[in-house]
Motif scaffolding. Sequence first.
Motif, PDB file in Angstrom:
ATOM      1  N   VAL A 200      28.863  39.049  30.379  1.00 18.23           N
ATOM      2  CA  VAL A 200      28.116  40.238  30.787  1.00 18.23           C
ATOM      3  C   VAL A 200      28.751  40.854  32.037  1.00 18.23           C
ATOM      4  CG1 VAL A 200      25.866  41.132  31.510  1.00 18.23           C
ATOM      5  CG2 VAL A 200      25.989  39.247  29.871  1.00 18.23           C
ATOM      6  N   PRO A 201      29.048  42.154  32.014  1.00 16.87           N
ATOM      7  CA  PRO A 201      29.555  42.807  33.230  1.00 16.87           C
ATOM      8  C   PRO A 201      28.416  42.965  34.237  1.00 16.87           C
ATOM      9  CG  PRO A 201      29.180  44.447  31.523  1.00 16.87           C
ATOM     10  CD  PRO A 201      28.929  43.102  30.892  1.00 16.87           C
ATOM     11  N   THR A 202      28.727  42.809  35.507  1.00 16.91           N
ATOM     12  CA  THR A 202      27.695  42.951  36.533  1.00 16.91           C
ATOM     13  C   THR A 202      27.762  44.302  37.231  1.00 16.91           C
ATOM     14  OG1 THR A 202      29.151  41.844  38.134  1.00 16.91           O
ATOM     15  CG2 THR A 202      27.580  40.468  36.937  1.00 16.91           C
ATOM     16  N   HIS A 203      28.742  45.142  36.848  1.00 11.59           N
ATOM     17  CA  HIS A 203      28.873  46.447  37.503  1.00 11.59           C
ATOM     18  C   HIS A 203      28.323  47.581  36.643  1.00 11.59           C
ATOM     19  CE1 HIS A 203      32.442  45.759  35.087  1.00 11.59           C
ATOM     20  NE2 HIS A 203      32.770  47.032  35.137  1.00 11.59           N
ATOM     21  N   PHE A 204      27.851  47.304  35.434  1.00 12.75           N
ATOM     22  CA  PHE A 204      27.176  48.312  34.618  1.00 12.75           C
ATOM     23  C   PHE A 204      26.383  47.622  33.522  1.00 12.75           C
ATOM     24  CE2 PHE A 204      30.976  47.563  32.141  1.00 12.75           C
ATOM     25  CZ  PHE A 204      30.610  47.787  30.811  1.00 12.75           C
ATOM     26  N   THR A 205      25.438  48.344  32.934  1.00 16.08           N
ATOM     27  CA  THR A 205      24.622  47.800  31.853  1.00 16.08           C
ATOM     28  C   THR A 205      25.336  48.029  30.523  1.00 16.08           C
ATOM     29  OG1 THR A 205      22.568  48.215  33.055  1.00 16.08           O
ATOM     30  CG2 THR A 205      22.398  47.906  30.674  1.00 16.08           C
ATOM     31  N   HIS A 206      25.608  46.951  29.824  1.00 18.88           N
ATOM     32  CA  HIS A 206      26.353  47.024  28.570  1.00 18.88           C
ATOM     33  C   HIS A 206      25.354  46.991  27.405  1.00 18.88           C
ATOM     34  CE1 HIS A 206      29.313  46.262  25.488  1.00 18.88           C
ATOM     35  NE2 HIS A 206      30.292  46.240  26.381  1.00 18.88           N
ATOM     36  N   PRO A 207      25.212  48.090  26.653  1.00 19.69           N
ATOM     37  CA  PRO A 207      24.198  48.145  25.589  1.00 19.69           C
ATOM     38  C   PRO A 207      24.327  47.037  24.554  1.00 19.69           C
ATOM     39  CG  PRO A 207      25.130  50.328  25.997  1.00 19.69           C
ATOM     40  CD  PRO A 207      25.964  49.353  26.757  1.00 19.69           C
ATOM     41  N   PHE A 208      25.542  46.682  24.174  1.00 18.11           N
ATOM     42  CA  PHE A 208      25.728  45.642  23.160  1.00 18.11           C
ATOM     43  C   PHE A 208      25.243  44.298  23.683  1.00 18.11           C
ATOM     44  CE2 PHE A 208      27.682  42.910  20.092  1.00 18.11           C
ATOM     45  CZ  PHE A 208      27.817  43.671  18.944  1.00 18.11           C
ATOM     46  N   LYS A 209      25.498  44.029  24.959  1.00 13.29           N
ATOM     47  CA  LYS A 209      25.059  42.763  25.545  1.00 13.29           C
ATOM     48  C   LYS A 209      23.535  42.721  25.670  1.00 13.29           C
ATOM     49  CE  LYS A 209      29.268  41.342  26.029  1.00 13.29           C
ATOM     50  NZ  LYS A 209      29.816  40.203  25.262  1.00 13.29           N
ATOM     51  N   VAL A 210      22.936  43.864  25.921  1.00 14.61           N
ATOM     52  CA  VAL A 210      21.467  43.927  25.984  1.00 14.61           C
ATOM     53  C   VAL A 210      20.878  43.569  24.623  1.00 14.61           C
ATOM     54  CG1 VAL A 210      19.481  45.455  26.289  1.00 14.61           C
ATOM     55  CG2 VAL A 210      21.431  45.612  27.864  1.00 14.61           C
ATOM     56  N   ARG A 211      21.478  44.123  23.548  1.00 14.98           N
ATOM     57  CA  ARG A 211      21.000  43.818  22.200  1.00 14.98           C
ATOM     58  C   ARG A 211      21.172  42.336  21.867  1.00 14.98           C
ATOM     59  NH1 ARG A 211      23.890  48.486  20.737  1.00 14.98           N
ATOM     60  NH2 ARG A 211      25.308  47.313  19.361  1.00 14.98           N
ATOM     61  N   LEU A 212      22.320  41.768  22.252  1.00 19.52           N
ATOM     62  CA  LEU A 212      22.550  40.359  21.973  1.00 19.52           C
ATOM     63  C   LEU A 212      21.576  39.474  22.737  1.00 19.52           C
ATOM     64  CD1 LEU A 212      26.434  39.928  21.856  1.00 19.52           C
ATOM     65  CD2 LEU A 212      24.807  39.529  20.002  1.00 19.52           C
ATOM     66  N   ASP A 213      21.314  39.834  23.991  1.00 18.05           N
ATOM     67  CA  ASP A 213      20.352  39.059  24.777  1.00 18.05           C
ATOM     68  C   ASP A 213      18.984  39.051  24.094  1.00 18.05           C
ATOM     69  OD1 ASP A 213      19.292  37.867  27.457  1.00 18.05           O
ATOM     70  OD2 ASP A 213      18.050  39.643  27.113  1.00 18.05           O
ATOM     71  N   LEU A 214      18.551  40.197  23.600  1.00 17.93           N
ATOM     72  CA  LEU A 214      17.267  40.275  22.911  1.00 17.93           C
ATOM     73  C   LEU A 214      17.286  39.449  21.630  1.00 17.93           C
ATOM     74  CD1 LEU A 214      16.461  44.080  23.342  1.00 17.93           C
ATOM     75  CD2 LEU A 214      15.288  42.165  24.440  1.00 17.93           C
ATOM     76  N   TRP A 215      18.395  39.511  20.900  1.00 23.56           N
ATOM     77  CA  TRP A 215      18.503  38.784  19.638  1.00 23.56           C
ATOM     78  C   TRP A 215      18.468  37.279  19.866  1.00 23.56           C
ATOM     79  CZ3 TRP A 215      22.368  35.987  16.701  1.00 23.56           C
ATOM     80  CH2 TRP A 215      22.096  35.935  15.333  1.00 23.56           C
ATOM     81  N   TYR A 216      19.234  36.800  20.863  1.00 22.60           N
ATOM     82  CA  TYR A 216      19.238  35.371  21.164  1.00 22.60           C
ATOM     83  C   TYR A 216      17.865  34.918  21.659  1.00 22.60           C
ATOM     84  CZ  TYR A 216      24.356  35.379  20.865  1.00 22.60           C
ATOM     85  OH  TYR A 216      25.665  35.480  20.442  1.00 22.60           O
ATOM     86  N   THR A 217      17.244  35.738  22.475  1.00 24.03           N
ATOM     87  CA  THR A 217      15.925  35.390  23.009  1.00 24.03           C
ATOM     88  C   THR A 217      14.898  35.266  21.888  1.00 24.03           C
ATOM     89  OG1 THR A 217      16.403  36.479  25.125  1.00 24.03           O
ATOM     90  CG2 THR A 217      14.092  36.083  24.590  1.00 24.03           C
ATOM     91  N   LYS A 218      14.947  36.191  20.928  1.00 25.31           N
ATOM     92  CA  LYS A 218      14.027  36.121  19.797  1.00 25.31           C
ATOM     93  C   LYS A 218      14.251  34.868  18.964  1.00 25.31           C
ATOM     94  CE  LYS A 218      13.167  41.077  19.246  1.00 25.31           C
ATOM     95  NZ  LYS A 218      13.364  42.277  18.379  1.00 25.31           N
ATOM     96  N   ARG A 219      15.462  34.366  18.965  1.00 25.91           N
ATOM     97  CA  ARG A 219      15.766  33.142  18.229  1.00 25.91           C
ATOM     98  C   ARG A 219      15.378  31.891  18.997  1.00 25.91           C
ATOM     99  NH1 ARG A 219      18.840  33.288  13.605  1.00 25.91           N
ATOM    100  NH2 ARG A 219      19.098  31.039  13.910  1.00 25.91           N
ATOM    101  N   GLY A 220      14.894  32.050  20.225  1.00 31.46           N
ATOM    102  CA  GLY A 220      14.435  30.901  20.989  1.00 31.46           C
ATOM    103  C   GLY A 220      15.389  30.405  22.046  1.00 31.46           C
ATOM    104  N   TYR A 221      16.474  31.141  22.300  1.00 37.84           N
ATOM    105  CA  TYR A 221      17.419  30.740  23.348  1.00 37.84           C
ATOM    106  C   TYR A 221      16.917  31.221  24.707  1.00 37.84           C
ATOM    107  CZ  TYR A 221      20.788  29.307  19.834  1.00 37.84           C
ATOM    108  OH  TYR A 221      21.419  28.656  18.797  1.00 37.84           O
TER     109      TYR A 221
END
Length: 204
Positions: free
Chosen positions: A150-171
């Motif tokens: 994850v880049p810390t100097h800007f919000t990366h839309p693809f990484k936001v989607r992946l974070d949500l997807w992993y979280t929904k899976r219980g990670y």
Amino acid sequence: MAQNRTVVSESPLKAPNLVIEFPQISLAEDEGFTTALADLVNAGYTEAEAGIFKPGYLRTSASEIGSFIKAGVLAVASVPSPETTSHRQPLGCIAIKKLDENRAELGLFAVVIEQRGSGIGRDLMDWAERWCLENLGGPGVAIAQLDLLVPTHFTHPFKVRLDLWYTKRGYRITGSRDFALDYPSLAPQLVGPTEYRVYEKTLA
């Protein structure tokens, strides 16, 4: 490593006759197969990590893919090749690296861009988690771990989607580290400051 094999049921969206398995070791020497896998991984990561690495950076290579197949750590989703009956066309993959008796790291997770949204990614992750349950410590003890760059100097839309997807899976996030510090040889390829977040899930 167990040669688990799953034939995924056909659906309107998913490619028919899809199989998920650790490929035969002989495919490590099949240049067409390893190149196709490297190409789909690099295409997926080029999009998923746009703005993180400088243009021209490639996530993997055909030779590295071959080494993973030889080691028996790369599960591949594939369908019969339209050009020949003796070969298969890869559509996605996920690496499973055993870290200790109870934990495995999942990585090199990619699906050919044309098949995104068809459920292949979900099936690959289900397959990998099931492998962990069957080959690690057992229900309630087996832990699947993965990293998200994850880049810390800007919000990366693809990484936001992946974070949500992993979280929904219980990670759940268990920590983060500076990518440049842990991988100094790759630091010059970064556009800006980047961290990788460690996720884990206890499987039951």
